[in-house]
Design an enzyme around this catalytic site. Structure first.
Site: not given
Ligand code: UT7
Length: 322
Positions: A123, A248, A278
């Protein structure tokens, strides 16, 4: 021979003549994804900031996306294809590892026999490529460079994995860079953290993109603003002088956190992620091109570009908006 080898005469600086962008026609909404995996529009908008994204069909790969964006940048630059002597294509989602897609894109655009290579800094790829183009020009190695970020992330996504399929998308952006006695591209500040290379990766040729979202989120919201501020410092531009901040397009919350920390109080902050998703190494030139096309930013003003992602690699520089 005495006194060493002859080298080209150096040039004072490089600047961007024009940007170009291209997105595939097919729009995939959050509701479309919610029909296939356990997710919903509210979660995606509030956690990532994406409302919709573009996904390419079978007839469009890295080359086709790159040709469209590169062709648009070339047309906007006023240069002829024969003026381009180097093509750098940043990508981390190519269908195949060889040959270099840059050479094929150049051929399709009618650019005859340029230096051509692909560059992978994920990225951060476009900022790495722009820094490389600027250095090639200033050293006298190239005169006019076509820099492209082209990504077809959709071909490396597990469409049953809700943690990644809602994020990544396809598209391309490009810039034409030329020699200029008045520098319009500031020093690139780049680096990497290979000890964290497992945080975003495609394990092997049969695998898909996996990322430790929270770990990357913490890194991006803490380590990247200092890189952006150093790029401003090294370009001699104060944050309040910036007309645009183009991080990005990884996550709207990350974009807003970086913009807050940079304190670019008078800048328009790119939020292209809302409608583009993204697109990895394509996201910065794609967002910049669209901001210019909409008239959101004045020509000649400074803009901060900052890329970060798998590697973990990062790069930033200040440019003068063409
Ligand atoms: O481009 C390359 C660089 N990449 C990045 O910069 C990505 C950086 N990270 C992020 O943008 C975020 O961490 C994500 C968008 C990937 C995820 O968001 P988050 O707020 O960190 O969510 P999480 O992974 O902590 O998940 C929170 C909850 C989980 O459920 P529980 O365990 O709390 O019950 C996940 O299973 O949300 C759940 N979850 C979803 N729920 C609905 C994960 N994906 C989804 C989804 N829809 N698509």
């Amino acid at each position: 021979m005495s006194g060493g080898l002859r080298v080209p005469e150096t040039v004072g600086g490089a600047r961007i003549l024009a940007f170009g962008d291209y997105q595939p026609a097919r729009v995939v909404t959050n509701d479309d994804l919610a029909a296939a995996v356990d997710t919903n529009d509210e979660w995606i908008r509030s956690r990532v900031g994406i409302a919709e994204r573009r996904i390419a069909g079978d007839d469009e790969g890295i080359v086709e996306l790159g040709v469209h964006a590169g062709g648009k940048a070339l047309a906007g630059s006023g240069l002829d294809p024969s003026d381009i002597d180097l093509v750098i294509l940043a990508t981390c989602s190519a269908e195949t590892p060889m040959p270099a897609h840059a050479a094929i894109v150049a051929h399709r655009l009618g650019i005859h026999a340029p230096g051509a290579f692909d560059l992978n800094a994920a990225c951060a790829g476009f900022c790495y490529a722009l820094g490389t183009a600027s250095a090639a020009i200033r050293s006298g190695t190239a005169r006019n460079v076509l820099v492209i970020g082209s990504e077809k992330m959709s071909q490396w996504i597990d469409w049953t994995d809700r943690s990644t399929c809602i994020i990544f998308a396809d598209g391309a952006g490009a810039a034409v860079v030329t020699a200029s006695e008045t520098p319009g591209i500031g020093p690139v500040v780049w680096g990497s953290a290979g000890d964290q290379s497992d945080k975003i990766a495609i394990a092997d040729r049969h695998s898909f993109i996996r990322q430790e979202g929270q770990a990357v989120f913490r890194w991006a919201t803490s380590a990247i603003a200092p890189v952006a501020l150093e790029a401003c410092e090294r370009a001699g531009v104060r944050p309040e002088e910036l007309a645009a901040v183009v991080p990005h397009q990884a996550n709207l919350r990350i974009i807003e956190a970086i913009a807050r920390k940079v304190k670019a109080t008078n800048a328009v902050v790119a939020d292209d992620i809302v409608h583009s998703g993204n697109t990895s190494g394509a996201s910065i030139p794609l967002a910049m091109s669209r901001m210019i096309e909409r008239g959101d930013v004045p020509s000649g003003a400074p803009a901060l570009l900052v890329g970060f992602g798998a590697g973990l690699a990062y790069a930033a520089q200040v440019i003068q908006i063409p």
